[in-house]
Write a protein that holds these residues in place. Structure first.
Motif, PDB file in Angstrom:
ATOM      1  N   VAL A  18      22.754  93.847  25.865  1.00  0.00           N
ATOM      2  CA  VAL A  18      21.945  93.770  25.271  1.00  0.00           C
ATOM      3  C   VAL A  18      21.902  93.974  23.825  1.00  0.00           C
ATOM      4  O   VAL A  18      21.278  93.779  22.898  1.00  0.00           O
ATOM      5  N   GLY A  19      23.243  94.296  23.371  1.00  0.00           N
ATOM      6  CA  GLY A  19      23.727  94.070  21.919  1.00  0.00           C
ATOM      7  C   GLY A  19      24.693  93.090  21.705  1.00  0.00           C
ATOM      8  O   GLY A  19      25.126  92.891  20.421  1.00  0.00           O
ATOM      9  N   THR A  69      24.227  90.760  18.461  1.00  0.00           N
ATOM     10  CA  THR A  69      23.895  91.331  17.250  1.00  0.00           C
ATOM     11  C   THR A  69      24.832  90.754  16.165  1.00  0.00           C
ATOM     12  O   THR A  69      25.925  90.607  16.146  1.00  0.00           O
ATOM     13  N   ILE A  77      16.460  87.512  21.307  1.00  0.00           N
ATOM     14  CA  ILE A  77      16.499  88.856  20.826  1.00  0.00           C
ATOM     15  C   ILE A  77      16.832  89.995  21.744  1.00  0.00           C
ATOM     16  O   ILE A  77      17.343  91.186  21.238  1.00  0.00           O
ATOM     17  N   GLY A 129      19.934  91.123  21.449  1.00  0.00           N
ATOM     18  CA  GLY A 129      20.025  91.439  19.973  1.00  0.00           C
ATOM     19  C   GLY A 129      20.258  90.226  18.828  1.00  0.00           C
ATOM     20  O   GLY A 129      20.861  90.847  17.808  1.00  0.00           O
ATOM     21  N   HIS A 162      16.397  98.138  30.095  1.00  0.00           N
ATOM     22  CA  HIS A 162      16.556  97.326  29.078  1.00  0.00           C
ATOM     23  C   HIS A 162      16.848  96.052  29.842  1.00  0.00           C
ATOM     24  O   HIS A 162      17.377  96.104  30.811  1.00  0.00           O
ATOM     25  N   GLN A 215      24.063 106.459  30.731  1.00  0.00           N
ATOM     26  CA  GLN A 215      23.078 105.743  30.278  1.00  0.00           C
ATOM     27  C   GLN A 215      22.387 105.021  31.454  1.00  0.00           C
ATOM     28  O   GLN A 215      21.253 104.824  31.638  1.00  0.00           O
ATOM     29  N   LYS A 238      20.472 107.340  33.751  1.00  0.00           N
ATOM     30  CA  LYS A 238      19.315 107.601  33.245  1.00  0.00           C
ATOM     31  C   LYS A 238      18.211 106.706  33.435  1.00  0.00           C
ATOM     32  O   LYS A 238      17.038 106.709  33.653  1.00  0.00           O
ATOM     33  N   PHE A 241      11.438  97.954  28.684  1.00  0.00           N
ATOM     34  CA  PHE A 241      11.741  99.456  27.821  1.00  0.00           C
ATOM     35  C   PHE A 241      10.768 100.273  28.684  1.00  0.00           C
ATOM     36  O   PHE A 241       9.734 100.256  29.206  1.00  0.00           O
ATOM     37  N   PRO A 274      22.329 111.176  21.887  1.00  0.00           N
ATOM     38  CA  PRO A 274      23.483 110.788  22.505  1.00  0.00           C
ATOM     39  C   PRO A 274      23.147 109.822  23.561  1.00  0.00           C
ATOM     40  O   PRO A 274      23.559 109.687  24.795  1.00  0.00           O
ATOM     41  N   PHE A 275      22.374 108.783  23.113  1.00  0.00           N
ATOM     42  CA  PHE A 275      21.677 107.761  24.221  1.00  0.00           C
ATOM     43  C   PHE A 275      22.021 106.248  23.407  1.00  0.00           C
ATOM     44  O   PHE A 275      21.793 106.168  22.508  1.00  0.00           O
ATOM     45  N   GLU A 276      22.282 105.473  24.417  1.00  0.00           N
ATOM     46  CA  GLU A 276      22.653 103.912  23.882  1.00  0.00           C
ATOM     47  C   GLU A 276      21.075 103.318  23.984  1.00  0.00           C
ATOM     48  O   GLU A 276      20.414 103.662  24.791  1.00  0.00           O
ATOM     49  N   ASN A 277      21.116 102.320  23.107  1.00  0.00           N
ATOM     50  CA  ASN A 277      19.853 101.331  23.508  1.00  0.00           C
ATOM     51  C   ASN A 277      18.756 102.127  23.161  1.00  0.00           C
ATOM     52  O   ASN A 277      17.771 101.783  23.863  1.00  0.00           O
ATOM     53  N   ASP A 312      15.479 102.393  21.746  1.00  0.00           N
ATOM     54  CA  ASP A 312      14.782 100.903  21.474  1.00  0.00           C
ATOM     55  C   ASP A 312      13.470 101.248  20.533  1.00  0.00           C
ATOM     56  O   ASP A 312      13.090 102.326  20.646  1.00  0.00           O
ATOM     57  N   ASN A 362      23.618 100.733  19.467  1.00  0.00           N
ATOM     58  CA  ASN A 362      22.488  99.762  19.486  1.00  0.00           C
ATOM     59  C   ASN A 362      21.458 100.439  19.273  1.00  0.00           C
ATOM     60  O   ASN A 362      20.416 100.134  20.075  1.00  0.00           O
ATOM     61  N   CYS A 412      17.027  98.535  18.882  1.00  0.00           N
ATOM     62  CA  CYS A 412      16.969  97.553  19.595  1.00  0.00           C
ATOM     63  C   CYS A 412      15.552  97.235  19.740  1.00  0.00           C
ATOM     64  O   CYS A 412      14.642  98.103  20.105  1.00  0.00           O
ATOM     65  N   GLU A 416      26.587 100.842  16.096  1.00  0.00           N
ATOM     66  CA  GLU A 416      25.923  99.637  16.267  1.00  0.00           C
ATOM     67  C   GLU A 416      24.618 100.011  15.993  1.00  0.00           C
ATOM     68  O   GLU A 416      23.827 100.799  16.721  1.00  0.00           O
ATOM     69  N   ILE A 417      23.505  99.000  15.051  1.00  0.00           N
ATOM     70  CA  ILE A 417      22.242  99.233  14.711  1.00  0.00           C
ATOM     71  C   ILE A 417      21.625  97.852  14.935  1.00  0.00           C
ATOM     72  O   ILE A 417      22.022  97.018  14.258  1.00  0.00           O
ATOM     73  N   ALA A 418      20.794  97.877  15.517  1.00  0.00           N
ATOM     74  CA  ALA A 418      19.895  96.332  15.598  1.00  0.00           C
ATOM     75  C   ALA A 418      19.621  95.848  14.244  1.00  0.00           C
ATOM     76  O   ALA A 418      19.125  96.626  13.558  1.00  0.00           O
TER      77      ALA A 418
END
Ligand code: SF4
Lengths: 469, 164
Positions: free
Chosen positions: A199-200, A203, A230, A233, A299, A317, A320, A431, B15-18, B20, B76, B79, B102-104
Motif C-alpha cells: 500500500v506504500g 510512494t 494511488i 501510494g 487498506h 497492524q 487490528k 479504509f 504506533p499504527f501503520e497506514n 489514512d 505510511n 495515505c 514514510e509519509i504519503a
C-alpha cells in the motif's frame, strides 16, 4: 538523446523550469479538472488576493461528490444529505460563473464523476499533464497522460498560474505479461498488483503499466487499473497510448478533428517509452497467475484470491485490521454474509462494468436482506445503460438504480451503509469508516460484487460461471 | 500564518501503520467550504466514542498526550485521499509536526504548504522515537535537525515548506 520513458517525455515537454536541489521544478498543466469538495477554499484565496483564473478554458468542472443520487422532486428540489452539501454545490456553481469556468452542472448531459467525464468527453488526451484536487486523478493515465492528484492550495496555484511546482517522480515499471484467465478482470489485476507492491510501495513513483496483458486491455479496463495507482501510494500511474487509445478517443466532443486529429495522433505515437529506457525500479507479474481477488482488511494492500483462506495476521497492524473486519486469519471469505453491494465509483462505474453486473443479474434476484445500489459514473453512461435496458435488469432484480455520482464510494452525499454492515464494493478504498462509521468494506470486481448480491454471500464467481453455463 | 522556526514539545505516538486520510478526517466533514475549525473533527471516528465522549483507547486522548504538538506515527502516514482538510484539521487540533518513516506524497505536500512539518526519518531513528513516547524534542527548521533530550540530533530533509 538517451532512451527516455513516457514520463520523461511528457515531463520534458511541460517543464517550464527545471528543479534544483533547493526548489522543485515548474510544470505547465494542460488540463485542470475540478469538483465541489476540494475547490471552495482555493477560490476564496483567489478572491482574497484579487487573482483571476489564468486559463479558464483549460479548466473543466463537475458536481459529483456531495450530490444526491436520488432524483429531484416535482418542484426540482434535490434531496441533499445536509445543508452544507447543498451549499458546497452552490459555491462551485457561483465560483464557476464568477471566474468564467465551464461547469458540467445539474442541467448538463456531461455531468458525472470527474474521472469518468474527462475521458468520456475526450478532454483527457495522451501526452497531457492533468491535475485535479483528487487522488484518483491517476485514472487519466490510462490515456498516456501524466495525471497528478493535488491539494487545495495547489488547486489555487494552478487556477492562478496554470503551473504546478513539482519534483520529478521516480518511475516504477509494472510489467504484466501473459493472458488474464476468463472471469478475471482489470480490477482483479490491480488489486493483485497492489498486494504485490504494498500500500506504500508506489510512494514517490509514477507507475508505468506495460506488457502484453496491459496492451490487451480495453480503455475502460485501463482506467480501472490506473485509477488505483494511488492505493499503492504512487504519484501517478499511466499506460502508453496505442491504437486502442486512439480508436476510443476519436470523435469524442473535445478530441481534435480532421487534420488536427492526424497531427495529434502522429505526436502521440512518439510518446511510448523508448526501447532501453531505464526505470528506477521494475516489477514483473504473470497475468495467468491472477485469480478473482478481493480485499480482507482495511487498506487495499490486504488482498486475497477469493477462493483462498485469508492469511493469519503477520503483525499487530494486520491483527487490528482483521479485528475491525470481524475476520479470523485462516478462514475463507467464501460464504461470508453480505449486507450491501455497491456497483459504482470512478474505478468501476462505466458501461462495461454495468453490463458485467447486469449479465449476472439478468433473470435473477438480489438475495433477501441484501441492499444493492447501482450508480452509473456519468449522466451519459446512465442514458446509454437505459437505452440497452440495463436499468430494467437491475430494477427487476431488486437493485436501486441511481443518478450519476460518487455515492457510496465516499458516502459524502448520504449514501452510506450502517455500522457493522459488510459491503462488497467495486470502489477503491476499504479504509475504516470509508462507507460510513463502522462499515466493513470488501473491494471487488463488478462480477464478484454482482454474484455476491445474488447469493447474499461472498461467492467464487468461477464456480458460479460454470454453474450458470 | 506566523513564521515557524522551531517546534519544541513532548511527543505523543500513534504506533499504527497506514493511518489514512479517512482516519485523520472522515469524508462526511469535507462538505465545509472553509479551512478553519476542523480540529474538532481530527481523528473523529477514532477519537470519540459513539456517545460523543472521548474514547480512552485513542492514544492522543491520554492525559500524557495532552498538549503534545509533535506526533510520531507508524509507517505510511496520510495515505489515501488528497484532502487538504487533513493537515488543516491536524493543525487546528494543535499538532505542528508529524514524524514517520514514510509519509504519503500528497499528504506531505499539503502539510508542508500549510506549515505542518511532515518529517521522514530512517527506520532506526523512527523506531527509536516511536518506542519513546513523551520525550521532549526540539525541531529546528533552519538546520533541519531534531534534537533529543540526550543531545543527539537526527537530521531530516525538507522541501517546499511554507515558513511564513
Ligand atoms: S468515485 Fe470515489 S474515488 Fe472516485 S472521485 Fe468519487 S469519491 Fe473519489
Amino acid at each position: 538523446m538517451s532512451a527516455r520513458t513516457i514520463v520523461d517525455k511528457i515531463w520534458d515537454a511541460h517543464q517550464v523550469r527545471a528543479e534544483t536541489p533547493e526548489t522543485p521544478g515548474i510544470l505547465y498543466i494542460d488540463l485542470h479538472l475540478i469538483h465541489e469538495v476540494t475547490t471552495p477554499q482555493a477560490f476564496t484565496e483567489l478572491r482574497e488576493r484579487g487573482l483571476r483564473v489564468r486559463r479558464p478554458e483549460r479548466v473543466l468542472a463537475t458536481l459529483d461528490h456531495s450530490t444526491p443520487t436520488l432524483p429531484a422532486d416535482a418542484h426540482g428540489r434535490r434531496p441533499y444529505a445536509t445543508k452544507e452539501a447543498e451549499h458546497q454545490v452552490e459555491q462551485l456553481e457561483s465560483n464557476c460563473r464568477e471566474f468564467g469556468i465551464e461547469l458540467n452542472g445539474w442541467d448538463s448531459d456531461h455531468r458525472g464523476i470527474v474521472h469518468v467525464i474527462g475521458p468520456e468527453d475526450g478532454a483527457t488526451q495522451p501526452g497531457m499533464t492533468i491535475v485535479c484536487g483528487d487522488s484518483h486523478t491517476s485514472t487519466h493515465g490510462a490515456f498516456g497522460a501524466l495525471a497528478f492528484g493535488i491539494g487545495t492550495t495547489e488547486v489555487g496555484h494552478v487556477l492562478a498560474t496554470q503551473c504546478l511546482l513539482q519534483r520529478k517522480p521516480k518511475t516504477l515499471a509494472i510489467n504484466v505479461d501473459g493472458r488474464l484467465r476468463p472471469g478475471v478482470s482489470a480490477k482483479d489485476l490491480i488489486l493483485h498488483v497492489i498486494g504485490v507492491i504494498g500500500v506504500g510501495g508506489g510512494t514517490g513513483y509514477v507507475l508505468e503499466y506495460r506488457g502484453s496483458a496491459i496492451e490487451a486491455l480495453s480503455m475502460e479496463e485501463r482506467m480501472t487499473v490506473c485509477n488505483m495507482s494511488i492505493e499503492a501510494g504512487a504519484r501517478a500511474g499511466l499506460i502508453a497510448p496505442d491504437e486502442t487509445t486512439y480508436a476510443w478517443l476519436k470523435g469524442r466532443p473535445r478530441a481534435p478533428r480532421g487534420e488536427d486529429w492526424e497531427r495529434a495522433v502522429a505526436a502521440w505515437r512518439t510518446l511510448p517509452s523508448d526501447a532501453g529506457a531505464r526505470y528506477d525500479a521494475e516489477v514483473h507479474v504473470d497475468a495467468a497467475s491472477i485469480t478473482p481477488t478481493i480485499t480482507y482488511g482495511t487498506h487495499p494492500g490486504l488482498v486475497t484470491p477469493i477462493s483462498a483462506a485469508i492469511p493469519h495476521a503477520r503483525d499487530a497492524q494486520e491483527a487490528k485490521a482483521l479485528g475491525y473486519m470481524g475476520f479470523t486469519g485462516g478462514q475463507a471469505l467464501i460464504d461470508e454474509k453480505v449486507d450491501v453491494v455497491f456497483i459504482g465509483s470512478c474505478t468501476n462505474s462505466r458501461l462495461s462494468d454495468l453490463r458485467e453486473a447486469a449479465d449476472v443479474l439478468r433473470g435473477r434476484q438480489v438475495a433477501d436482506g441484501v441492499r444493492m445500489l447501482v450508480v452509473p459514473g456519468s449522466v451519459l453512461i446512465k442514458r446509454e445503460a437505459e437505452a440497452e435496458g440495463l436499468d430494467a435488469v437491475f430494477r427487476a432484480a431488486g437493485a436501486e438504480w441511481r443518478e450519476a455520482g460518487c455515492s457510496m464510494c465516499i458516502g459524502m452525499n448520504g449514501d452510506i451503509a450502517q455500522p457493522g454492515q459488510l459491503v462488497v464494493s467495486t470502489s477503491n478504498r476499504n479504509f475504516e469508516g470509508r462507507q460510513g462509521p463502522g462499515v466493513r468494506t470488501v473491494l471487488a470486481s463488478p462480477l464478484v460484487a454482482a454474484v455476491a448480491a445474488v447469493h447474499g454471500r461472498i461467492t467464487d464467481p468461477s464456480a458460479y460461471l460454470e454453474h450458470a453455463a | 500564518m506566523k513564521p515557524l522556526t522551531e517546534v519544541r514539545s513532548r511527543t505523543a505516538t500513534l504506533p499504527f501503520e497506514n493511518i489514512d486520510t479517512d482516519r485523520i478526517i472522515p469524508a462526511r466533514f469535507l462538505t465545509t467550504t472553509e479551512r478553519a475549525g476542523l480540529g474538532v473533527y481530527a481523528f473523529n471516528d477514532w477519537r470519540y466514542a459513539a456517545d460523543g465522549s472521548d474514547n480512552a483507547d485513542f492514544p492522543l486522548n491520554r492525559p500524557e498526550a495532552k498538549g503534545c504538538a509533535i506526533v510520531v506515527a507508524g509507517r505510511n502516514f496520510g495515505c489515501g485521499s488528497s484532502r487538504e482538510h487533513a493537515p488543516w484539521a491536524l493543525l487546528d487540533y494543535g499538532i505542528q509536526a508529524v514524524i514517520s518513516s514514510e509519509i504519503a506524497d500528497i499528504f506531505r505536500s499539503n502539510a508542508l504548504k500549510n506549515g505542518l512539518l511532515a518529517i521522514v526519518l530512517g527506520e532506526a531513528e523512527h523506531a527509536e522515537l516511536l518506542a519513546s513516547p513523551g520525550i521532549e524534542l526540539s525541531i529546528d527548521i533552519a538546520s533541519r535537525t531534531i534534537r533529543l533530550p540526550d543531545g543527539r540530533e537526527f537530521a531530516f530533509a525538507l522541501d517546499g515548506f511554507a515558513r511564513h
